[in-house]
Design an enzyme around this catalytic site. Structure first.
Site, PDB file in Angstrom:
ATOM      1  N   LYS A 104       0.882  -1.177   0.000  1.00  0.00           N
ATOM      2  CA  LYS A 104       0.000   0.000   0.000  1.00  0.00           C
ATOM      3  C   LYS A 104       0.915   1.221   0.000  1.00  0.00           C
ATOM      4  O   LYS A 104       1.421   1.632   1.038  1.00  0.00           O
ATOM      5  CB  LYS A 104      -0.880  -0.015   1.247  1.00  0.00           C
ATOM      6  CG  LYS A 104      -2.217   0.689   1.113  1.00  0.00           C
ATOM      7  CD  LYS A 104      -2.162   2.165   0.804  1.00  0.00           C
ATOM      8  CE  LYS A 104      -1.842   3.045   1.991  1.00  0.00           C
ATOM      9  NZ  LYS A 104      -1.583   4.459   1.605  1.00  0.00           N
ATOM     10  N   CYS A 126      14.298  11.027   6.213  1.00  0.00           N
ATOM     11  CA  CYS A 126      14.163  10.637   7.620  1.00  0.00           C
ATOM     12  C   CYS A 126      15.438  10.911   8.406  1.00  0.00           C
ATOM     13  O   CYS A 126      15.401  11.278   9.567  1.00  0.00           O
ATOM     14  CB  CYS A 126      13.795   9.160   7.708  1.00  0.00           C
ATOM     15  SG  CYS A 126      14.905   8.110   6.751  1.00  0.00           S
ATOM     16  N   GLU A 152      10.072  16.881  13.878  1.00  0.00           N
ATOM     17  CA  GLU A 152      10.549  16.601  12.519  1.00  0.00           C
ATOM     18  C   GLU A 152       9.830  17.532  11.539  1.00  0.00           C
ATOM     19  O   GLU A 152       8.609  17.455  11.388  1.00  0.00           O
ATOM     20  CB  GLU A 152      10.256  15.140  12.157  1.00  0.00           C
ATOM     21  CG  GLU A 152      10.872  14.736  10.834  1.00  0.00           C
ATOM     22  CD  GLU A 152      10.553  13.294  10.450  1.00  0.00           C
ATOM     23  OE1 GLU A 152       9.425  12.842  10.708  1.00  0.00           O
ATOM     24  OE2 GLU A 152      11.441  12.631   9.886  1.00  0.00           O
TER      25      GLU A 152
HETATM   26  P1  NAD Z   1       2.804   8.711   7.100  1.00  0.00           P
HETATM   27  O1  NAD Z   1       3.017   8.053   8.410  1.00  0.00           O
HETATM   28  O2  NAD Z   1       1.835   9.821   7.029  1.00  0.00           O
HETATM   29  O3  NAD Z   1       2.332   7.645   6.006  1.00  0.00           O
HETATM   30  C1  NAD Z   1       3.074   6.473   5.752  1.00  0.00           C
HETATM   31  C2  NAD Z   1       2.146   5.426   5.175  1.00  0.00           C
HETATM   32  O4  NAD Z   1       1.183   5.086   6.176  1.00  0.00           O
HETATM   33  C3  NAD Z   1       1.349   5.898   3.956  1.00  0.00           C
HETATM   34  O5  NAD Z   1       1.229   4.838   3.039  1.00  0.00           O
HETATM   35  C4  NAD Z   1       0.001   6.241   4.543  1.00  0.00           C
HETATM   36  O6  NAD Z   1      -1.063   6.129   3.610  1.00  0.00           O
HETATM   37  C5  NAD Z   1      -0.121   5.193   5.635  1.00  0.00           C
HETATM   38  N1  NAD Z   1      -1.045   5.562   6.711  1.00  0.00           N
HETATM   39  C6  NAD Z   1      -1.333   6.796   7.183  1.00  0.00           C
HETATM   40  N2  NAD Z   1      -2.246   6.718   8.169  1.00  0.00           N
HETATM   41  C7  NAD Z   1      -2.537   5.400   8.320  1.00  0.00           C
HETATM   42  C8  NAD Z   1      -3.413   4.679   9.183  1.00  0.00           C
HETATM   43  N3  NAD Z   1      -4.189   5.287  10.092  1.00  0.00           N
HETATM   44  N4  NAD Z   1      -3.446   3.341   9.075  1.00  0.00           N
HETATM   45  C9  NAD Z   1      -2.668   2.694   8.164  1.00  0.00           C
HETATM   46  N5  NAD Z   1      -1.852   3.326   7.305  1.00  0.00           N
HETATM   47  C10 NAD Z   1      -1.777   4.674   7.404  1.00  0.00           C
HETATM   48  O7  NAD Z   1       4.259   9.144   6.598  1.00  0.00           O
HETATM   49  P2  NAD Z   1       4.628   9.961   5.313  1.00  0.00           P
HETATM   50  O8  NAD Z   1       4.218  11.389   5.530  1.00  0.00           O
HETATM   51  O9  NAD Z   1       4.134   9.243   4.106  1.00  0.00           O
HETATM   52  O10 NAD Z   1       6.218   9.835   5.296  1.00  0.00           O
HETATM   53  C11 NAD Z   1       7.059  10.700   5.996  1.00  0.00           C
HETATM   54  C12 NAD Z   1       7.569  10.030   7.260  1.00  0.00           C
HETATM   55  O11 NAD Z   1       8.256   8.818   6.926  1.00  0.00           O
HETATM   56  C13 NAD Z   1       8.595  10.880   8.000  1.00  0.00           C
HETATM   57  O12 NAD Z   1       8.307  10.854   9.371  1.00  0.00           O
HETATM   58  C14 NAD Z   1       9.911  10.169   7.718  1.00  0.00           C
HETATM   59  O13 NAD Z   1      10.909  10.385   8.694  1.00  0.00           O
HETATM   60  C15 NAD Z   1       9.476   8.750   7.650  1.00  0.00           C
HETATM   61  N6  NAD Z   1      10.454   7.919   6.940  1.00  0.00           N
HETATM   62  C16 NAD Z   1      11.249   7.082   7.680  1.00  0.00           C
HETATM   63  C17 NAD Z   1      12.226   6.311   7.063  1.00  0.00           C
HETATM   64  C18 NAD Z   1      13.119   5.399   7.867  1.00  0.00           C
HETATM   65  O14 NAD Z   1      13.815   4.584   7.276  1.00  0.00           O
HETATM   66  N7  NAD Z   1      13.127   5.491   9.188  1.00  0.00           N
HETATM   67  C19 NAD Z   1      12.382   6.381   5.671  1.00  0.00           C
HETATM   68  C20 NAD Z   1      11.545   7.232   4.942  1.00  0.00           C
HETATM   69  C21 NAD Z   1      10.573   7.995   5.588  1.00  0.00           C
END
Ligand code: NAD
Length: 505
Positions: free
Chosen positions: A196, A307, A407
C-alpha cells in the site's frame, strides 16, 4: 529506457516524455489490473505545477480483502514460497534488471508525484531500488538452518520459514526505493506481499509489481492496493489474515501500526519512522569546508524530505560564526532550485502544497520562539505554481525549541551551538528520535567515544549519508523498531521452526 541513455537527456527531452506518459494507475491484485470496488478515484497532483498528474483508484476495505485473499492463496500454493531457491534468485535478478530497463519511466513517475529531480532518480533511487532486489536475491540460497546439540535420543534442527502475507505500507519521500526496501526482503524469503504505497506517491507502485510478473514471479504474490492510509492502510494493518506489517512512515502512524496489530491478530510489526538527527561539527573538524558541504547536503538532499536529514546542526561555539558564513556562501553553488525535469535542478518542490505550508509554519514558529532566519525561509520568487521552499537555515536555536525537537521534513536546518563534547552528546541524545548522527573530528578517541555514546542507529564519522546495502538502516528510540537493507532484515520477515525428533524408536 535505461539510466545511461536517459542521463544524456535535456530538460526538453524529459518534458516531451513526461507529456506523453500514461501511467498504469490501476491496482494489481492476483495478476489482474483492477479499479477499486467503489469505482472511486483520487487525484495525484504534480507539486511542481499544481496540476493533476493522474487519478488513482481509491482502495476500499473490500479491495484490501481481495488483495490479502490473493496473497494468501498464492502463498499456500507454494508457487513462490516453496519454489526452488535458485529459481527465485533468478526471478529477482531479472526483476532488478527490468527496473533498470524502466529507469526513465520510474524517474518521471516519482518526479510527477512528489517533485523529485529526475537526475536524482536516475543516479540514486532507480539504481538503488534495482540493487535492493539484486542484493536480497543473492541471499536466497544462503539462508541456512541449524542443528543443535542434544542428548543421544534426539535430533533437533531449526529451519527458517517465511511468515505468509506481509503488508508493506510505505511513505512518499522515496516512493520507488522505499517500496523496494520493504518488498524485496519479504519476497526473498518466500512471502507474498500486499503493498500500500502512500497516497501522495502512488504512480510507480503498479509498474513495479507488473515487472515482478514480467520477471517470472507468479501472479498473486506481489499485490498493490492504492488508497488513503485511514481506509486502505488501516484495513490492511487490521486484517486478520496478514502476518506482518512492514511499515515506513511517521512516528505517529508507526505507533498506530502497533495498536492495530494488538487490536487484530498480534501480527508482527516493524516500523521505520521519523528522525531529528544531530550533525555535530567539533572544533577539531579536519576540514571545515568539507564539513560545510556535507552539512548542506545533509539537510537539503531530497528537498530535506529525508528521515535521516541532519536537521540539527550542532556546531562548536568557537567556530559557529565561521561555519554559518561558509554555509551561506556555499549553499548557492550546491543547491539549485528548479523544475524537477531539468537535469540542472538539484532541489525540486516539496511533495505537496500542504507540506509546503507545514514547513513555512515551522519557520514562523521558530521565529516566534526567538530564532533568526539567516537563509531562505520563504517560497522562492518565480515558482508560484509549485510547492517550493527556499533552502533555510535558522540560528539562535536551543534544543528546547519546537524547531529543534519536531521533525519538519523539509529544507530547514537549525544551528545549535555547544561548548564541550559532553554537552554536544547530551544535546544529540536529548530527542525522542534516534535515527542517525554525524560527527566531524580529527581526534580518533573522540570519534570513537562519541560514536559509542550517541543514541542512534547510524553514526557517520567525517561524512554524512554514506552507506550501502550491507548497512543496517533503522533507528533507536522512536525512530523505529526494525532494520532495513542489511541481512538482519531477513529475520524480520521470517520465523524459525524447531523440529525435535525423538530417536527412541
Ligand atoms: P505517514 O506516516 O503519514 O504515512 C506512511 C504510510 O502510512 C502511507 O502509506 C500512509 O497512507 C499510511 N497511513 C497513514 N495513516 C494510516 C493509518 N491510520 N493506518 C494505516 N496506514 C496509514 O508518513 P509519510 O508522511 O508518508 O512519510 C514521511 C515520514 O516517513 C517521515 O516521518 C519520515 O521520517 C518517515 N520515513 C522514515 C524512514 C526510515 O527509514 N526510518 C524512511 C523514509 C521515511
Amino acid at each position: 529506457m535505461r539510466t545511461e541513455q536517459a542521463k544524456t537527456f535535456t530538460a526538453e527531452d524529459f518534458r516531451r516524455h513526461a507529456a506523453v506518459m500514461k501511467p498504469e494507475t490501476r491496482m494489481l491484485i492476483d495478476g489482474e489490473l483492477l479499479e477499486s470496488a467503489s469505482g472511486e478515484r483520487f487525484e495525484s497532483t504534480n507539486p511542481a505545477t499544481g496540476k493533476v498528474a493522474a487519478t488513482v483508484p481509491a482502495g476500499t476495505i473490500e479491495d484490501v480483502n481481495r488483495a490479502v485473499i490473493s496473497a494468501r492463496r498464492a502463498f499456500r500454493s507454494g508457487a513462490w514460497s516453496r519454489r526452488e531457491p535458485r529459481s527465485r534468485m533468478e526471478v529477482l535478478y531479472r526483476f532488478a534488471k527490468l527496473i533498470e530497463d524502466h529507469a526513465l519511466e520510474f524517474s518521471l513517475l516519482d518526479s510527477m508525484d512528489v517533485g523529485k529531480p529526475v537526475t536524482d532518480m536516475l543516479s540514486g533511487d532507480v539504481p538503488a531500488a534495482a540493487l535492493t532486489f539484486q542484493y536480497f536475491g543473492e541471499t536466497i540460497d544462503k539462508i541456512e538452518g541449524t542443528i543443535t546439540s542434544t542428548a543421544a535420543d534426539a535430533f533437533h534442527y531449526i529451519v527458517r520459514e517465511p511468515l505468509g502475507v506481509v503488508a508493506c505500507i510505505t511513505p512518499w519521500n522515496y516512493p520507488l526505493l522505499m517500496n523496494a526496501w520493504k518488498v524485496a526482503p519479504a519476497l526473498a524469503v518466500g512471502n507474498s506481499v500486499v503493498l500500500k504505497p502512500a497516497e501522495l506517491s502512488p504512480l510507480s507502485a503498479t509498474l513495479l509489481a507488473q515487472l515482478f510478473i514480467e520477471a517470472g514471479g507468479p501472479e498473486g504474490v506481489f499485490n498493490v492496493v492504492h488508497g488513503t492510509g485511514s481506509t486502505a492502510g488501516k484495513a490492511l494493518a487490521l486484517h486478520m489474515d496478514v502476518d506482518k506489517i512492514s511499515f515506513t512512515g511517521s512516528t505517529d502512524v508507526g505507533k498506530l501500526m502497533m495498536v492495530y496489530a494488538g487490536q487484530s491478530n498480534l501480527k508482527r510489526v516493524t516500523v521505520e519512522t521519523g528522525g531529528k538527527s544531530p550533525h555535530i561539527i567539533t572544533s577539531s573538524v579536519p576540514d571545515l569546508d568539507v564539513a560545510v558541504d556535507y552539512a548542506i547536503s545533509g539537510i537539503y538532499v531530497n528537498k530535506g524530505e529525508v528521515c535521516s536529514a541532519g536537521s540539527r546542526i550542532l556546531v562548536d561555539a568557537s567556530i559557529e560564526k565561521d561555519f554559518v558564513e561558509r554555509f551561506k556562501a556555499r549553499v548557492h553553488e550546491r543547491v539549485r532550485l528548479g523544475d524537477p525535469l531539468d537535469p540542472k535542478t538539484t532541489m525540486g518542490p516539496q511533495a505537496s502544497h500542504c507540506h509546503q505550508q507545514k514547513i513555512l509554519d515551522y519557520v514562523r514558529i521558530g521565529v516566534q520562539e526567538g530564532a533568526q532566519v539567516v537563509l531562505g525561509g520563504r517560497m522562492p520568487r518565480g515558482f508560484d505554481e509549485g510547492a517550493y521552499v527556499e533552502p533555510t537555515l535558522l540560528t539562535g536555536v536551543n534544543n528546547r525549541m519546537r524547531i529543534a525537537r519536531e521533525e519538519i521534513f523539509g529544507p530547514v536546518g537549525v544551528v545549535i551551538p555547544f561548548s564541550t563534547i559532553d554537552e554536544a552528546v547530551a544535546i544529540a541524545n536529548d530527542s525522542t528520535f534516534g535515527l542517525a548522527a554525524g560527527v566531524w573530528t580529527s581526534d580518533l578517541s573522540m570519534a570513537h567515544k562519541m560514536a559509542r555514546n550517541i543514541q542512534a542507529g547510524v553514526i557517520w564519522v567525517n561524512c554524512y549519508d554514506h552507506g550501502d546495502m550491507t548497512q543496517p538502516w533503522g533507528g533507536f528510540k522512536q525512530s523505529g523498531t526494525g532494520r532495513d537493507k542489511c541481512l538482519e532484515t531477513l529475520l524480520t520477515v521470517s520465523q524459525t521452526k524447531s523440529v525435535w525428533m525423538h530417536l527412541g524408536y
